[in-house]
Motif scaffolding. Structure first.
Motif, PDB file in Angstrom:
ATOM      1  N   PRO A   1     -65.446 -36.046 -46.331  1.00  0.00           N
ATOM      2  CA  PRO A   1     -65.181 -36.045 -44.642  1.00  0.00           C
ATOM      3  C   PRO A   1     -65.446 -34.626 -44.083  1.00  0.00           C
ATOM      4  O   PRO A   1     -66.087 -33.771 -44.790  1.00  0.00           O
ATOM      5  CB  PRO A   1     -63.614 -36.225 -44.920  1.00  0.00           C
ATOM      6  N   THR A   2     -65.482 -34.571 -42.931  1.00  0.00           N
ATOM      7  CA  THR A   2     -65.884 -33.252 -42.313  1.00  0.00           C
ATOM      8  C   THR A   2     -65.109 -32.341 -42.392  1.00  0.00           C
ATOM      9  O   THR A   2     -63.755 -32.528 -41.920  1.00  0.00           O
ATOM     10  CB  THR A   2     -66.309 -33.403 -40.712  1.00  0.00           C
TER      11      THR A   2
ATOM     12  N   THR B   1     -65.570 -37.561 -54.466  1.00  0.00           N
ATOM     13  CA  THR B   1     -65.505 -38.910 -53.536  1.00  0.00           C
ATOM     14  C   THR B   1     -66.804 -39.347 -53.193  1.00  0.00           C
ATOM     15  O   THR B   1     -67.891 -38.559 -53.210  1.00  0.00           O
ATOM     16  CB  THR B   1     -65.060 -38.244 -52.102  1.00  0.00           C
ATOM     17  N   ALA B   2     -67.183 -40.645 -52.761  1.00  0.00           N
ATOM     18  CA  ALA B   2     -68.308 -41.164 -52.371  1.00  0.00           C
ATOM     19  C   ALA B   2     -68.635 -40.615 -51.230  1.00  0.00           C
ATOM     20  O   ALA B   2     -69.930 -40.806 -50.721  1.00  0.00           O
ATOM     21  CB  ALA B   2     -68.272 -42.637 -52.713  1.00  0.00           C
ATOM     22  N   SER B   3     -67.727 -40.259 -50.305  1.00  0.00           N
ATOM     23  CA  SER B   3     -68.054 -39.849 -48.948  1.00  0.00           C
ATOM     24  C   SER B   3     -67.237 -38.538 -48.597  1.00  0.00           C
ATOM     25  O   SER B   3     -66.089 -38.870 -48.288  1.00  0.00           O
ATOM     26  CB  SER B   3     -67.881 -41.015 -47.789  1.00  0.00           C
TER      27      SER B   3
ATOM     28  N   ASN C   1     -57.198 -46.405 -49.013  1.00  0.00           N
ATOM     29  CA  ASN C   1     -58.535 -46.253 -49.673  1.00  0.00           C
ATOM     30  C   ASN C   1     -58.179 -45.483 -51.077  1.00  0.00           C
ATOM     31  O   ASN C   1     -59.340 -45.876 -51.967  1.00  0.00           O
ATOM     32  CB  ASN C   1     -59.331 -45.221 -48.805  1.00  0.00           C
TER      33      ASN C   1
ATOM     34  N   PRO D   1     -68.867 -34.291 -53.839  1.00  0.00           N
ATOM     35  CA  PRO D   1     -69.626 -35.504 -53.948  1.00  0.00           C
ATOM     36  C   PRO D   1     -69.422 -36.207 -55.518  1.00  0.00           C
ATOM     37  O   PRO D   1     -69.369 -35.427 -56.151  1.00  0.00           O
ATOM     38  CB  PRO D   1     -71.132 -35.336 -53.384  1.00  0.00           C
ATOM     39  N   ARG D   2     -69.409 -37.350 -55.377  1.00  0.00           N
ATOM     40  CA  ARG D   2     -69.250 -38.041 -56.596  1.00  0.00           C
ATOM     41  C   ARG D   2     -70.353 -37.706 -57.750  1.00  0.00           C
ATOM     42  O   ARG D   2     -70.107 -37.543 -58.845  1.00  0.00           O
ATOM     43  CB  ARG D   2     -69.118 -39.690 -56.459  1.00  0.00           C
TER      44      ARG D   2
ATOM     45  N   ARG E   1     -56.706 -36.947 -45.447  1.00  0.00           N
ATOM     46  CA  ARG E   1     -57.416 -36.909 -46.987  1.00  0.00           C
ATOM     47  C   ARG E   1     -56.801 -35.954 -47.982  1.00  0.00           C
ATOM     48  O   ARG E   1     -56.485 -36.225 -49.116  1.00  0.00           O
ATOM     49  CB  ARG E   1     -58.957 -36.617 -46.722  1.00  0.00           C
TER      50      ARG E   1
ATOM     51  N   GLU F   1     -71.149 -28.688 -49.422  1.00  0.00           N
ATOM     52  CA  GLU F   1     -70.595 -29.986 -49.681  1.00  0.00           C
ATOM     53  C   GLU F   1     -69.428 -29.769 -50.868  1.00  0.00           C
ATOM     54  O   GLU F   1     -69.330 -30.232 -52.028  1.00  0.00           O
ATOM     55  CB  GLU F   1     -71.852 -30.506 -50.801  1.00  0.00           C
TER      56      GLU F   1
END
Length: 345
Positions: A151-152, A147-149, A205, A131-132, A166, A100
């Protein structure tokens, strides 16, 4: 074996070269190095140094770019393989699984091959995306980006790296130099790293399109992207044996209203190609409605409109040529289109 029996140190031979130099304190304990010894080795004039909390570099002197990358990833990921014994018979060097987390920003762009991005060894801080909800703070050479989401990630030289759009957004967020921003965005398109729409989507975004120097750079990016897409369209017609169209024209009804501009038009077959170079900003829905209205109007007049995105032209040019060829061949089976006036755009 009783509780006072010391653990047998694990050999370092299973690790890759860089991971023999960048280790966590937990890994060092697993290799038989107690905390007191780590502290002694990391004294100001000692042979080791603590790069980040819980992350040790097993030599003195400046760290390399590769060492800094793995140090920030190790710090951010709380590397799960630390202290886990290697299975007997395992072959090949061990590469940690960074969970992550991934490199982003300028360091990521350098790994993607951007010549306008400085090398990781020269950056004051390396951005790492997490992650946030992770409880981490920026420190030393590690700057935490939340980030809330996630990326791969893409693997580049054994390092998990954020995708170019990104990484660009995270880099631009920290830059106030208009020329630097414009240089990065231009290289993204000219270098074939990604399409303008993907970049603008990430900038939107990240709420960066309110910054004047970013808006100016985006306008240049979109102009650059359209020029590249038009060049690909010319190549598609030439390389795949399509008949020559008339290029960049406006259509009008005789004595009537303007019908819209087209990138390519075959008058005898009443087939048109329109490049979709919309930028996904806040007015995307309104712009798409305008595209749709124009297409519906032309098709009511008997004109077939082939809608092509720059990404499809880049990734599947042959397939797009087949779509256009099919539309041209099918014109013989359709009712004649209404007469329109074709004017240069």
């Amino acid at each position: 074996m009783n509780h006072d029996t010391p653990l047998s140190p694990r050999p370092l031979s299973h690790l890759t070269e860089v991971h023999r130099r960048v280790l966590t304190t937990a890994q060092l304990r697993a290799h038989g190095v107690p905390a007191a010894e780590v502290n002694e080795q990391c004294r100001p004039d000692g042979p080791w140094q603590q790069l980040l909390p819980g992350v040790v570099l097993l030599h003195s002197g400046p760290p390399t770019g590769e060492e800094r990358l793995h140090a920030v990833l190790t710090y951010a990921a709380r590397e799960r393989t630390a202290g886990v014994p290697v299975q007997p018979g395992a072959e090949g060097p061990h590469r940690p699984t960074y969970t992550e987390t991934m490199v982003t920003g300028l360091a990521a762009l350098a790994l993607h091959g951007f010549t306008s991005a400085p090398e990781p060894a020269s950056l004051k801080q390396i951005d790492v995306l997490v992650p946030r909800m992770r409880r981490l703070r920026s420190t030393g050479c590690a700057r935490i980006v939340r980030t809330a989401s996630l990326p791969t990630p893409q693997q580049v030289k054994g390092v998990p790296v954020a995708p170019v759009p990104r990484a660009l957004a995270d880099a631009v967020a920290e830059l106030s130099d208009a020329n630097a921003v414009r240089g990065l965005l231009t290289e993204a398109v000219r270098g074939g790293h990604c399409e303008p729409a993907a970049v603008v989507r990430e900038l939107n975004n990240a709420k960066l399109l309110s910054r004047p120097h970013v808006v100016d750079a985006v306008d240049s990016l979109l102009a650059e992207g359209r020029a590249i897409a038009e060049d690909r369209l010319y190549r598609m017609v030439s390389e795949h044996g399509l008949p020559d169209p008339v290029w960049n024209v406006d259509l009008r009804l005789p004595g009537g209203p303007h019908l819209g501009g087209l990138d390519a038009y075959w008058p005898e077959q009443a087939v048109a190609v329109e490049l979709d170079t919309r930028a996904p900003r806040q007015d995307e829905d309104a712009l798409w409605s305008e595209y749709a209205r124009k297409r519906e109007h032309l098709e009511r007049l008997g004109i077939t409109v082939v809608h092509i995105t720059p990404k499809k032209l880049r990734d599947a040019m042959e397939q797009q040529a087949a779509v256009v060829r099919t539309a041209l061949m099918a014109s013989a089976d359709r009712d004649p289109a209404a007469y329109v006036v074709v004017l240069p755009r």
